[in-house]
Write a protein that holds these residues in place. Structure first.
Motif: not given
Length: 160
Positions: A118-127, A151-158
């Motif tokens: 439904a939504e995605m965004r980069e996390l400024g507090s967790r670069p 539900s919400t996931w924090f997913v690592r950036r490549n």
């Protein structure tokens, strides 16, 4: 190995990063048979309501048969989602919201799931991470929605 292993195709073989997901992406997955003995065992430990423990009590209360505990249905969603996307570079889930049990789940029902990003965004507090919000449905016999949750996931950036 659990006798009720979900039938999930091994679609994802490589690690999935934040960038591999897109808003609107849909996953349909899982095949979990609700077994009476598992429903009762879960209820005895975590949700000992009469309609989760005893068929006659459930019928007397108007349910038409023994029904599964809502938290058990949510836990099955979690299991199926992990089996469906085993290689997501998920760091953590900060929580679930808006859990709704819309219809009772009975012994013998076959549950599957549908998840939409439904939504995605980069996390400024967790670069090195991004946040993905998911809208999830559990379905009986493939099409009848019995519960929903966000539900919400924090997913690592490549890192490449």
């Amino acid at each position: 190995m659990h006798e009720n292993e979900p039938a999930v195709a091994g679609v994802f073989q490589d690690m999935l990063w934040f960038e591999d997901f897109t808003v609107g992406q849909v996953f349909e997955y899982g095949d979990w048979e609700m077994r009476r003995e598992e429903m009762i065992a879960f209820a005895k430990l975590y949700d000992p309501e009469p309609f989760h423990l005893d068929e006659a009590a459930a019928v007397a209360q108007g349910w038409g048969g023994l029904i599964a505990s809502g938290p058990q249905v949510a836990a099955i969603w979690r299991r199926l989602s992990k089996e469906a996307v085993p290689n997501a570079s998920t760091v953590i889930s900060p929580g679930w919201d808006n859990i709704r049990w819309l219809k009772p789940v009975f012994a013998g029902d076959r549950l599957s799931a549908r998840t939409e990003i439904a939504e995605m965004r980069e996390l400024g507090s967790r670069p090195g991470e991004g946040m993905i919000k998911l809208q999830n449905e559990m379905r009986r016999q493939g099409d009848e929605v019995v519960s929903t949750l966000n539900s919400t996931w924090f997913v690592r950036r490549n890192p490449a």
